[in-house]
Motif scaffolding. Structure first.
Motif, PDB file in Angstrom:
ATOM      1  N   PHE A 390      50.818  32.786  56.126  1.00  0.00           N
ATOM      2  CA  PHE A 390      51.175  31.405  56.238  1.00  0.00           C
ATOM      3  C   PHE A 390      50.318  30.675  55.425  1.00  0.00           C
ATOM      4  CE2 PHE A 390      53.775  32.475  59.729  1.00  0.00           C
ATOM      5  CZ  PHE A 390      54.629  31.355  60.238  1.00  0.00           C
ATOM      6  N   SER A 391      49.183  30.826  55.032  1.00  0.00           N
ATOM      7  CA  SER A 391      48.221  30.088  54.149  1.00  0.00           C
ATOM      8  C   SER A 391      48.902  30.195  52.737  1.00  0.00           C
ATOM      9  CB  SER A 391      46.708  30.625  54.167  1.00  0.00           C
ATOM     10  OG  SER A 391      46.315  30.365  55.460  1.00  0.00           O
ATOM     11  N   ALA A 392      49.229  31.221  52.288  1.00  0.00           N
ATOM     12  CA  ALA A 392      49.512  31.567  50.887  1.00  0.00           C
ATOM     13  C   ALA A 392      51.165  30.729  50.663  1.00  0.00           C
ATOM     14  CB  ALA A 392      49.615  33.050  50.613  1.00  0.00           C
ATOM     15  N   GLN A 393      51.975  31.137  51.829  1.00  0.00           N
ATOM     16  CA  GLN A 393      53.313  30.336  51.731  1.00  0.00           C
ATOM     17  C   GLN A 393      53.539  28.866  51.888  1.00  0.00           C
ATOM     18  OE1 GLN A 393      55.599  32.623  54.796  1.00  0.00           O
ATOM     19  NE2 GLN A 393      54.746  34.309  54.157  1.00  0.00           N
ATOM     20  N   LEU A 394      52.438  28.190  52.636  1.00  0.00           N
ATOM     21  CA  LEU A 394      52.634  26.835  52.794  1.00  0.00           C
ATOM     22  C   LEU A 394      51.879  26.149  51.286  1.00  0.00           C
ATOM     23  CD1 LEU A 394      52.980  24.487  54.269  1.00  0.00           C
ATOM     24  CD2 LEU A 394      50.605  24.667  55.088  1.00  0.00           C
ATOM     25  N   LEU A 395      50.672  26.929  50.794  1.00  0.00           N
ATOM     26  CA  LEU A 395      50.437  26.331  49.590  1.00  0.00           C
ATOM     27  C   LEU A 395      51.422  26.399  48.342  1.00  0.00           C
ATOM     28  CD1 LEU A 395      46.935  27.719  49.580  1.00  0.00           C
ATOM     29  CD2 LEU A 395      47.349  25.296  49.352  1.00  0.00           C
ATOM     30  N   GLN A 396      51.936  27.666  48.490  1.00  0.00           N
ATOM     31  CA  GLN A 396      53.478  27.732  47.477  1.00  0.00           C
ATOM     32  C   GLN A 396      54.243  26.798  47.497  1.00  0.00           C
ATOM     33  OE1 GLN A 396      53.847  32.433  48.365  1.00  0.00           O
ATOM     34  NE2 GLN A 396      54.643  32.295  46.453  1.00  0.00           N
ATOM     35  N   LEU A 397      54.899  26.719  48.761  1.00  0.00           N
ATOM     36  CA  LEU A 397      55.979  25.790  48.949  1.00  0.00           C
ATOM     37  C   LEU A 397      55.483  24.332  48.699  1.00  0.00           C
ATOM     38  CD1 LEU A 397      57.458  27.428  51.912  1.00  0.00           C
ATOM     39  CD2 LEU A 397      58.534  27.322  50.019  1.00  0.00           C
ATOM     40  N   VAL A 398      54.516  24.014  48.856  1.00  0.00           N
ATOM     41  CA  VAL A 398      53.953  22.709  48.814  1.00  0.00           C
ATOM     42  C   VAL A 398      53.626  22.379  47.122  1.00  0.00           C
ATOM     43  CG1 VAL A 398      51.991  20.865  49.081  1.00  0.00           C
ATOM     44  CG2 VAL A 398      52.967  22.040  50.914  1.00  0.00           C
ATOM     45  N   ASP A 413      50.283  38.600  45.028  1.00  0.00           N
ATOM     46  CA  ASP A 413      50.887  37.648  44.186  1.00  0.00           C
ATOM     47  C   ASP A 413      50.533  36.218  44.006  1.00  0.00           C
ATOM     48  OD1 ASP A 413      51.591  40.156  42.413  1.00  0.00           O
ATOM     49  OD2 ASP A 413      53.731  40.245  43.348  1.00  0.00           O
ATOM     50  N   ALA A 414      50.842  35.905  45.184  1.00  0.00           N
ATOM     51  CA  ALA A 414      50.859  34.552  45.573  1.00  0.00           C
ATOM     52  C   ALA A 414      49.265  33.921  45.517  1.00  0.00           C
ATOM     53  CB  ALA A 414      51.440  33.956  46.923  1.00  0.00           C
ATOM     54  N   LEU A 415      48.734  34.711  46.221  1.00  0.00           N
ATOM     55  CA  LEU A 415      47.126  34.584  45.983  1.00  0.00           C
ATOM     56  C   LEU A 415      46.779  34.467  44.639  1.00  0.00           C
ATOM     57  CD1 LEU A 415      45.906  36.259  49.241  1.00  0.00           C
ATOM     58  CD2 LEU A 415      45.962  33.835  48.988  1.00  0.00           C
ATOM     59  N   ARG A 416      47.051  35.248  43.846  1.00  0.00           N
ATOM     60  CA  ARG A 416      46.245  35.396  42.578  1.00  0.00           C
ATOM     61  C   ARG A 416      46.981  34.157  41.811  1.00  0.00           C
ATOM     62  NH1 ARG A 416      46.715  41.155  43.079  1.00  0.00           N
ATOM     63  NH2 ARG A 416      48.858  41.235  43.057  1.00  0.00           N
ATOM     64  N   ALA A 417      48.137  33.814  42.040  1.00  0.00           N
ATOM     65  CA  ALA A 417      48.827  32.636  41.282  1.00  0.00           C
ATOM     66  C   ALA A 417      48.064  31.249  41.678  1.00  0.00           C
ATOM     67  CB  ALA A 417      50.182  32.533  41.422  1.00  0.00           C
ATOM     68  N   LEU A 418      47.788  31.133  43.093  1.00  0.00           N
ATOM     69  CA  LEU A 418      46.972  30.084  43.439  1.00  0.00           C
ATOM     70  C   LEU A 418      45.728  29.780  42.968  1.00  0.00           C
ATOM     71  CD1 LEU A 418      48.437  30.368  47.167  1.00  0.00           C
ATOM     72  CD2 LEU A 418      48.943  28.371  45.435  1.00  0.00           C
ATOM     73  N   VAL A 419      45.137  31.062  42.699  1.00  0.00           N
ATOM     74  CA  VAL A 419      43.677  31.061  42.325  1.00  0.00           C
ATOM     75  C   VAL A 419      43.810  30.572  40.655  1.00  0.00           C
ATOM     76  CG1 VAL A 419      41.904  32.339  41.617  1.00  0.00           C
ATOM     77  CG2 VAL A 419      42.544  32.497  43.837  1.00  0.00           C
ATOM     78  N   GLU A 420      44.498  31.265  40.080  1.00  0.00           N
ATOM     79  CA  GLU A 420      44.863  30.812  38.679  1.00  0.00           C
ATOM     80  C   GLU A 420      45.240  29.390  38.390  1.00  0.00           C
ATOM     81  OE1 GLU A 420      44.426  31.533  34.562  1.00  0.00           O
ATOM     82  OE2 GLU A 420      43.865  32.910  36.154  1.00  0.00           O
ATOM     83  N   GLY A 421      46.002  28.812  39.277  1.00  0.00           N
ATOM     84  CA  GLY A 421      46.523  27.551  39.148  1.00  0.00           C
ATOM     85  C   GLY A 421      45.384  26.489  39.701  1.00  0.00           C
ATOM     86  N   GLY A 422      44.157  27.127  40.250  1.00  0.00           N
ATOM     87  CA  GLY A 422      43.315  26.201  40.770  1.00  0.00           C
ATOM     88  C   GLY A 422      43.607  25.536  42.163  1.00  0.00           C
ATOM     89  N   TYR A 423      44.699  26.072  42.713  1.00  0.00           N
ATOM     90  CA  TYR A 423      44.918  25.544  44.328  1.00  0.00           C
ATOM     91  C   TYR A 423      44.003  25.792  45.291  1.00  0.00           C
ATOM     92  CZ  TYR A 423      49.275  24.245  41.529  1.00  0.00           C
ATOM     93  OH  TYR A 423      50.125  23.660  40.802  1.00  0.00           O
ATOM     94  N   ILE A 424      43.364  26.818  45.007  1.00  0.00           N
ATOM     95  CA  ILE A 424      42.677  27.331  45.979  1.00  0.00           C
ATOM     96  C   ILE A 424      41.115  28.085  45.135  1.00  0.00           C
ATOM     97  CG2 ILE A 424      43.971  27.969  47.885  1.00  0.00           C
ATOM     98  CD1 ILE A 424      43.871  31.061  47.160  1.00  0.00           C
ATOM     99  N   ALA A 425      39.960  27.986  45.740  1.00  0.00           N
ATOM    100  CA  ALA A 425      38.942  28.462  45.196  1.00  0.00           C
ATOM    101  C   ALA A 425      38.993  30.066  44.734  1.00  0.00           C
ATOM    102  CB  ALA A 425      37.715  28.199  45.993  1.00  0.00           C
ATOM    103  N   ARG A 426      38.461  30.314  43.684  1.00  0.00           N
ATOM    104  CA  ARG A 426      38.653  31.763  43.082  1.00  0.00           C
ATOM    105  C   ARG A 426      37.777  32.556  44.194  1.00  0.00           C
ATOM    106  NH1 ARG A 426      39.760  33.698  38.529  1.00  0.00           N
ATOM    107  NH2 ARG A 426      39.753  31.788  37.718  1.00  0.00           N
TER     108      ARG A 426
END
Length: 1018
Positions: A390-398, A413-426
């Motif tokens: 849910f954490s990954a999906q909500l960040l993705q959708l927003v 894959d979503a967690l890696r993309a969120l880290v790379e995009g700077g949306y969550i701390a590495r």
């Protein structure tokens, strides 16, 4: 010749991992005899097996029923078979039923199977069923058995590969590969079941037969959802699907017939996977994520799908579509469906309360778990897999509304993309990824045991031991329990941090154009939300977001939301400039951007501070790391006097000179004033708390700095010299605001002894005292934050000496004191220096400020002085009604009235002997010296005027005693006070109302006028 079981020691059996030692030794001997192998060689095959006891029986049964096949297994194959059955007794029972490929599977050592190969294998299996004659349709029962048998053989190969990796400690490393393969196996099984279904419908095995031409025209696209759609399927899990039906030739089949045939085809496909048969079902093929769920039609046409998702779909349905992908059947039709719903998925977060609805849905999932399962739910419970997903999906959708890189289906894959995009701390992303792999490996091993769906962690020691050995994640059951508990805590903590971050709701609500920096639409948007210089704002934004570094990406992600929060302040232009300066000052601080992105309140609070208070923003630029305080209320709380004094004295003691000490002491003082200003602007602190905090900060600064100055000149100090500082005015009363002066008087005594052999004269002592006070005044002045000490309330005012001896004060007050000086002493309080001298001065002050009698002529004198102040000291040209301090009903009215009551009655009533204005007023009410309603009106005016004066200082950094007439300044005051924008008229009306009421009380109680008389300043 097999070794006798007697020759197998129980210790050897125990070391292999068996629990039932005696019975296992006997069965091992029997197994060795059946295989015609040495018993120690057989025993070695069980070393490292998850559950040797559970594996022994099915292996022995297989050997008994298929002895020739079993004896053909070499030592390596036997060990692999033990490993496989030890982790999955269910697969052991499967091979008892279907041993045909066992030797080949074990010899291969396990493998992963790609999608094309899996489809080919399963389609070949259903085409080679024993009763299928060439050119004739396959029967349902035979097709199902053939499909399920070959599927489980392929599953056994994959499981063997996974278990061997786990034995080497690589279970989490190969997890993604294994989950991907399981998803491919499921897709291939559904395709094969669809082929059996078509043959079944042609043959009329379930209902009336369908003509070949009509059936061929039915296109059935099967869309994978959930874990299968994301290619991260479990060993045994529901495979979520949506069926889309269309006609390849509308002249052959369309309308109701198309839906009817499509429904039969989908239903028969599901039966092939999950209905009872000679070979047990594989898993459930679940279509309940379709539109309208269980209540909706099983299949829909593309047009019907589009109509539903555009008009009726809820937030959770778009979240589910995040993982949709073409899975089986007509892949082109399934691909069209996923493509046609993509835009709706990635714009769903802009719906009203989208983030809140997703958060509530996660809460409901937890609420529906049975109490006894809550803490052992690997999947749904707190700290489980759903928290990560849910954490990954909500960040993705927003954030995916604006960033295509987040358009991925898999959780990892979503967690890696969120880290790379700077949306969550590495670190957070990598930790969640590692935890997700660990939890999924545990889930796989649990399901592998009996080939059934489960996500309940065992609690018994034996079950935990087996799971630990199967997974390779821990040495013992107790170690695994500790690892699981630690992982749950970590996942839950990160989930709460990410899933409920305030940035999510703010980003979800952003208009699209705000994300395109530099566009005309963005300039117009900046102007519309309150930026007076949008071009200048854009330059600041460009400087803040320039570059390709991860830091720049994070700032780009943050800026649209921060701009919205800045616009809620009164001066967003200055706020953005200040934010740029603070950000540049914190450039080397790794915590800074992480705090703004992940903090609960820090980012929004910072924007409020910077755009609402120039005073605070300017101070923050000199102490940029103070941004960290905004995350937690307790960091904004005022510090008590004792620890501040201790800190400042310690700092001063480590500096060689008073000048060096002053630099450090002023920095601490500035830090504490900034803390209070931030706390007030954010609404964490009340005006009363600010007063206490300012009093402590000022007092500690004076105490430590005076000590440092006296230490520097200790060699020239007259013998027995003492010096005390007495707070006066609002400082003495402990009623400071940000606009208040620091009023003081200085008193000294001593000098009768000898210094370097000569007695110090009174003049020399006086010069020394004034030198100390002069140095104090000089050193307390802060270039970055003006701090002025005001000694104008001393005897003779500006014309008198800046420091007097105690005896000089005593003499002066005895001979020359006038009433206003006794009145000024009502708020005198010893604040720094020699405590004994301060106490003696207060004893002297008590004699003047609380006389036994206060005759009527002195009352009239106080009234005349007040009238004179009103006539002479009110600034010319301004509306006196807007004067917060000296105007009618202002601070002065209230304080003079209270002070007159203290002068008149303080000698008789100890409760009135307080330096606090409001404390004395409350005592006067209890003593029936003033009506409670009158006191309430006085208090309301005094507090409101004090609050507005402080707010004005915070807003513009300059302060003032007039309620401004400029709309922008009025808006700034309301912003600091925490009022909604646009309430400037209400601010003015409230002041005029409360001050008018207070003035009436002053005229009646202080001046003694009767109702209807002409009053001053009316």
């Amino acid at each position: 010749m097999a070794v006798s079981p007697v020759e197998l020691r129980l210790a050897d059996v125990a070391r292999a991992g068996f629990q039932e030692l005696g019975g296992s030794r006997e069965l091992l001997g029997e197994l060795a005899a059946q295989l015609d192998k040495p018993v120690m060689q057989v025993l070695n095959g069980f070393v490292g097996v998850a559950d040797p006891d559970a594996a022994l029986t099915p292996i022995l049964r297989l050997v008994e029923q298929h002895q020739d096949r079993a004896r053909a297994l070499d030592s390596a194959s036997l060990a692999r078979f033990c490993l496989l059955v030890g982790a999955s007794p269910a697969l052991g029972n499967f091979f008892i039923r279907h041993p045909e490929r066992l030797e080949q599977i074990l010899a291969g050592g396990g493998r992963v199977i790609g999608l094309d190969e899996a489809r080919s294998e399963l389609l070949r299996a259903i085409g080679a069923a024993p009763d299928a004659l060439p050119g004739t349709p396959l029967t349902a029962e035979a097709g199902w058995v053939a499909l399920r048998t070959r599927y489980r053989e392929l599953l056994a190969e994959l499981s063997l590969y996974d278990l061997l990796a786990g034995r080497d400690g690589r279970a989490t490393d190969v997890f993604e590969e294994v989950a991907h393969c399981l998803s491919d196996l499921a897709a291939a099984a559904i395709d094969a079941s669809l082929q059996v279904a078509r043959a079944t419908l042609l043959a009329g095995e379930s209902g009336p037969p369908i003509q070949a031409e009509r059936l061929a025209a039915v296109r059935l696209g099967i869309v994978g959802m959930g874990k299968c759609g994301a290619q991260e399927l479990n060993v045994v899990s529901d495979v979520d699907v949506i069926f889309v039906v269309d006609s390849a030739d509308e002249s052959v089949v369309e309308g109701e017939a198309l839906i009817r045939y499509g429904t039969r085809l989908a239903s028969e496909t599901m039966r092939g996977i999950q209905d009872p048969a000679l070979e047990p079902p594989l898993w459930e093929l679940d279509p309940n994520l379709r539109p309208e769920g269980r209540q909706g039609p099983l299949v829909r046409t593309p047009g019907s799908m589009q109509a539903y998702y555009s008009r009726w779909a809820k937030a959770w349905e778009f979240q589910a579509l995040l993982k949709a992908r073409p899975l089986a059947g007509d892949l082109e039709l399934a691909a069209d469906f996923t493509r046609d719903t993509r835009e709706a998925v990635w714009t769903s977060a802009s719906r009203t309360d989208f983030v809140g609805s997703v958060q509530r849905m996660r809460q409901r999932v937890t609420e529906h778990i049975a109490d006894e399962d809550l803490e052992v739910q690997l999947k749904l419970g707190p700290g489980g897999l759903r928290d990560i997903e849910f954490s990954a999906q909500l960040l993705q959708l927003v954030h995916g509304q604006y960033d295509d890189r987040l358009h991925v289906a898999g959780t990892l894959d979503a967690l890696r993309a969120l880290v790379e995009g700077g949306y969550i701390a590495r670190a957070d992303g990598e930790r969640l990824g590692a935890d997700y792999r660990l939890l999924r490996v545990l889930e796989h091993r649990l399901q592998l045991q009996d080939l059934r769906r489960t996500a309940i962690m065992p609690t018994g020691d034996d079950e935990l031991r087996v799971l630990a050995r199967a997974s390779g994640l821990a040495a013992t059951g107790s170690d695994l329990r500790a690892l699981w508990e630690e992982t749950k805590r970590e996942v839950r903590k990160l989930h709460l941090k990410i899933f409920y971050a305030p940035l999510l709701s703010a980003v979800a609500a952003l208009p699209d154009e705000e994300l395109v920096l530099g566009s005309d639409a963005a300039l117009a948007r900046l102007s519309s939300i309150g930026f007076r210089d949008p071009a200048g704002a854009m330059r600041h934004l460009a400087a803040l977001t320039r570059g390709t570094t991860r830091r720049a990406r994070i700032r780009r992600n943050l800026m649209p939301v921060l701009l919205g929060w800045l616009s809620n302040g009164t001066d967003p232009d200055y706020g953005l400039l200040a934010f740029r300066r603070v950000s540049e000052a914190n450039l080397g601080s790794p915590w800074y951007l992480r705090l703004l992105r992940d903090g609960t309140d820090a980012a929004e609070r910072l924007m409020r501070v910077l755009s609402s208070s120039r005073f605070t923003a300017d101070l923050l630029e000199s102490i940029p790391d103070a941004v960290a305080w905004l995350e937690r209320d307790e960091h904004l709380a005022p510090r008590a006097l004792a620890p501040l004094v201790e800190e400042m004295r310690s700092l001063a003691s480590r500096r060689d000179t008073a000048a060096e000490a002053a630099v450090s002491l002023r920095a601490v003082h500035r830090r504490e004033v900034l803390r209070l200003a931030m706390g007030r602007v954010t609404g964490v602190l009340s005006d009363a708390q600010v007063s206490g905090g300012l009093d402590a900060a000022h007092t500690a600064l004076l105490d430590a700095l005076l000590s440092a100055v006296r230490r520097d000149s200790a060699g020239s100090a007259p013998a027995g010299f003492e010096l005390a500082l007495i707070g006066m005015g609002r400082f003495g009363g402990g009623e400071l605001g940000f606009a208040s002066d620091i009023d003081l008087v200085a008193v000294y005594r001593g000098g009768a002894g000898e210094n370097e052999g000569a007695a110090a004269s009174p003049e020399a002592v006086s010069r020394y005292a004034m030198k100390i006070v002069g140095e104090l005044r000089s050193l307390v002045s802060d270039p970055k934050f003006p701090v002025d000490l005001d000694f104008d309330l001393r005897p003779e005012g500006k014309n008198g000496p800046i420091a007097r001896s105690l005896e000089s004060y005593r003499s002066y007050y005895a001979r020359w004191s006038v009433t206003w000086e006794a009145q000024a002493l009502l708020r005198a309080r010893a604040v720094a220096g020699d405590a004994a001298l301060g106490k003696d001065f207060m004893t002297l002050a008590d004699e003047l400020r609380f006389p036994p009698q206060f005759p009527e002529d002195r009352v009239r004198e106080v009234r005349r002085m007040k009238a004179r102040v009103e006539a002479e000291r009110l600034p010319r040209g301004g509306d006196p009604r807007r004067q917060l301090k000296l105007g009618p009903g202002g601070v002065s009215d209230v304080e003079w009235l209270v002070q007159l009551l203290q002068l008149e009655h303080g000698g008789a009533h100890e409760s009135l002997r307080t330096v606090s204005t409001l404390g004395a007023l409350a005592s006067a009410v209890k003593l029936d010296l003033i009506d409670a309603t009158d006191a309430e009106q006085l208090e309301e005016s005094w507090e409101f005027a004090s609050s507005v004066r402080s707010a004005l200082k915070l807003w513009n950094g300059r302060g003032g005693d007039f309620l401004p007439t400029d709309w922008n300044d009025l808006e700034g005051i309301t912003g600091v006070l925490g009022w909604e924008s646009g309430r400037t008229t209400e601010l003015e009306e409230r002041w005029l109302t409360v001050s008018r009421r207070a003035r009436k009380v002053t005229e009646r109680v202080f001046f003694g006028y009767a109702e209807g008389e002409r009053f001053p300043l009316q």
